[in-house]
Design a protein around this motif. Structure first.
Motif, mmCIF file in Angstrom:
data_model
loop_
_atom_site.group_PDB
_atom_site.id
_atom_site.type_symbol
_atom_site.label_atom_id
_atom_site.label_comp_id
_atom_site.label_asym_id
_atom_site.label_seq_id
_atom_site.Cartn_x
_atom_site.Cartn_y
_atom_site.Cartn_z
ATOM 1 N N LEU A 171 -13.891 -36.657 61.041
ATOM 2 C CA LEU A 171 -13.326 -38.327 60.844
ATOM 3 C C LEU A 171 -13.367 -38.429 59.378
ATOM 4 O O LEU A 171 -12.025 -39.066 58.778
ATOM 5 C CB LEU A 171 -13.795 -39.285 61.753
ATOM 6 N N LYS A 172 -14.271 -38.277 58.561
ATOM 7 C CA LYS A 172 -14.094 -38.512 57.071
ATOM 8 C C LYS A 172 -13.165 -37.615 56.371
ATOM 9 O O LYS A 172 -12.693 -38.136 55.490
ATOM 10 C CB LYS A 172 -15.486 -38.103 56.661
ATOM 11 N N ALA A 173 -13.050 -36.175 56.933
ATOM 12 C CA ALA A 173 -12.108 -35.233 56.063
ATOM 13 C C ALA A 173 -10.618 -35.769 56.549
ATOM 14 O O ALA A 173 -9.759 -35.692 55.731
ATOM 15 C CB ALA A 173 -12.313 -34.143 56.598
ATOM 16 N N ALA A 174 -10.714 -36.675 57.562
ATOM 17 C CA ALA A 174 -9.034 -36.861 58.041
ATOM 18 C C ALA A 174 -8.823 -38.501 57.383
ATOM 19 O O ALA A 174 -8.011 -39.215 57.775
ATOM 20 C CB ALA A 174 -9.016 -36.944 59.462
ATOM 21 N N ASN A 175 -9.810 -38.898 57.076
ATOM 22 C CA ASN A 175 -9.820 -40.222 56.384
ATOM 23 C C ASN A 175 -9.582 -41.386 57.281
ATOM 24 O O ASN A 175 -8.965 -42.398 57.310
ATOM 25 C CB ASN A 175 -8.584 -40.430 55.183
ATOM 26 N N LEU A 176 -10.329 -41.188 58.637
ATOM 27 C CA LEU A 176 -10.491 -41.989 59.631
ATOM 28 C C LEU A 176 -11.812 -42.760 59.578
ATOM 29 O O LEU A 176 -12.737 -42.006 59.627
ATOM 30 C CB LEU A 176 -10.330 -41.388 60.763
ATOM 31 N N PHE A 177 -11.901 -44.234 59.718
ATOM 32 C CA PHE A 177 -12.959 -44.856 59.692
ATOM 33 C C PHE A 177 -13.829 -44.664 60.985
ATOM 34 O O PHE A 177 -13.286 -44.950 62.063
ATOM 35 C CB PHE A 177 -12.858 -46.560 59.405
ATOM 36 N N PRO A 178 -15.048 -44.215 60.662
ATOM 37 C CA PRO A 178 -15.989 -43.720 61.962
ATOM 38 C C PRO A 178 -16.768 -44.979 62.687
ATOM 39 O O PRO A 178 -17.409 -45.428 61.807
ATOM 40 C CB PRO A 178 -16.737 -42.622 61.577
ATOM 41 N N ILE A 179 -16.358 -45.230 63.898
ATOM 42 C CA ILE A 179 -17.045 -46.432 64.496
ATOM 43 C C ILE A 179 -17.616 -45.818 65.768
ATOM 44 O O ILE A 179 -17.063 -44.917 66.632
ATOM 45 C CB ILE A 179 -16.290 -47.659 64.814
ATOM 46 N N TYR A 180 -18.949 -46.246 66.046
ATOM 47 C CA TYR A 180 -19.813 -45.606 67.374
ATOM 48 C C TYR A 180 -20.225 -46.904 68.010
ATOM 49 O O TYR A 180 -20.851 -47.583 67.748
ATOM 50 C CB TYR A 180 -20.984 -44.964 66.821
ATOM 51 N N LEU A 181 -19.482 -46.979 69.293
ATOM 52 C CA LEU A 181 -19.871 -48.141 70.122
ATOM 53 C C LEU A 181 -20.634 -47.751 71.341
ATOM 54 O O LEU A 181 -20.609 -46.640 71.906
ATOM 55 C CB LEU A 181 -18.442 -48.572 70.723
ATOM 56 N N ILE A 182 -21.802 -48.618 71.444
ATOM 57 C CA ILE A 182 -22.840 -48.439 72.564
ATOM 58 C C ILE A 182 -22.861 -49.928 73.295
ATOM 59 O O ILE A 182 -23.220 -50.704 72.707
ATOM 60 C CB ILE A 182 -24.056 -48.129 71.827
ATOM 61 N N TYR A 183 -22.238 -49.797 74.626
ATOM 62 C CA TYR A 183 -22.369 -51.080 75.177
ATOM 63 C C TYR A 183 -23.458 -51.474 75.674
ATOM 64 O O TYR A 183 -23.852 -52.683 75.843
ATOM 65 C CB TYR A 183 -21.209 -50.743 76.374
ATOM 66 N N SER A 184 -24.466 -50.527 76.301
ATOM 67 C CA SER A 184 -25.864 -50.924 76.531
ATOM 68 C C SER A 184 -26.675 -51.544 75.545
ATOM 69 O O SER A 184 -26.590 -50.974 74.579
ATOM 70 C CB SER A 184 -26.528 -49.951 77.531
#
Length: 256
Positions: A171-184
């Motif tokens: 993602l960083k190489a593709a210049n996409l901002f990386p977000i990790y969602l955890i619902y619990s």
């Protein structure tokens, strides 16, 4: 099709249909796992096992413990699948991009949600950027967002963590901002989260993760599930399926 041509009630009905399909999956598992044939197979395996038999666990009661344990795991997995697949569908409908564009692949690894600004309208790009900023993220200079979604987060092996670390590198190489969602809010493991944060992921957990999803997609599915008619329909269906465990052939072999 523009976003306006997909009425919220259509999206909500599709969501309810997805929920029902997963509930039907639980029902099929109960019918198979708690059948008389499978019960006898489990009991025989325990009786011939050199460890379980020595500790008097080759009994009907422990068969039920094993079966119910597997059912609990299945419920958790299917909840994960709902949170995994549903946001992809919503993202595709909301931003008018194909499912293939949403679930982008990097070196064989499939991202849950990919939103490249080059694939969405300028208004939608502004919406994504505004949402990121609202939750305290600085996306300056990025070409979009890459989002991973988990219902719960309890990785049991290093392979899962290595994949997440590899993904954030892509993602960083593709210049996409990386977000990790955890619902619990009760399952996250701080040690694993800290490791992934150092690798480059930005985490939102529990209520914040749900709020982010609602803000990004413009549809609050948790609120939809609290509507009286929907809540009753889901409750009745789940109760019917869960109660079938206690009327199954396996349970008929145990005196309670």
């Amino acid at each position: 099709m523009s976003n306006a041509e997909t009425p919220p009630n259509v999206v909500e009905q599709r969501f309810l249909n997805i929920l029902k399909s997963h509930i039907q999956g639980w029902e099929a598992k109960i019918q198979n796992d708690f059948s008389a044939q499978n019960y006898q197979r489990e009991l025989q395996n325990l009786k011939t096992d050199p460890v379980y038999s020595k500790f008097a666990l080759d009994c009907p009661e422990y068969v039920l413990v094993r079966l119910i344990g597997r059912m609990s795991i299945s419920v958790g997995r299917r909840l994960g699948e709902i949170y995994d697949k549903l946001p992809r569908f919503v993202a595709s409908a909301r931003f008018n991009i194909t499912p293939e564009q949403v679930a982008e692949k990097f070196d064989g690894l499939e991202l849950d949600i990919g939103l490249r600004f080059s694939s969405v309208s300028s208004n939608d790009e502004n919406h994504v950027r505004t949402t990121l900023q609202k939750f305290g993220f600085s996306d300056s200079g990025t070409d979009g967002a890459g989002i991973e979604i988990r219902y719960n987060f309890n990785p049991n092996d290093s392979a899962r963590l290595r994949k997440d670390i590899s993904m954030v590198g892509h993602l960083k190489a593709a210049n996409l901002f990386p977000i990790y969602l955890i619902y619990s809010a009760i399952s996250p493991r701080d040690d694993a989260i800290n490791r992934l944060t150092r690798a480059g992921w930005y985490f939102l957990q529990g209520e914040q993760a749900s709020q982010f999803t609602s803000e990004l997609f413009g549809i609050d599915f948790l609120k939809f599930m609290d509507e009286p008619e929907v809540k009753e329909e889901i409750h009745n269906e789940v109760q019917r399926v869960m109660k079938s465990i206690f009327t199954s052939e396996a349970f008929q072999n145990v005196e309670i």
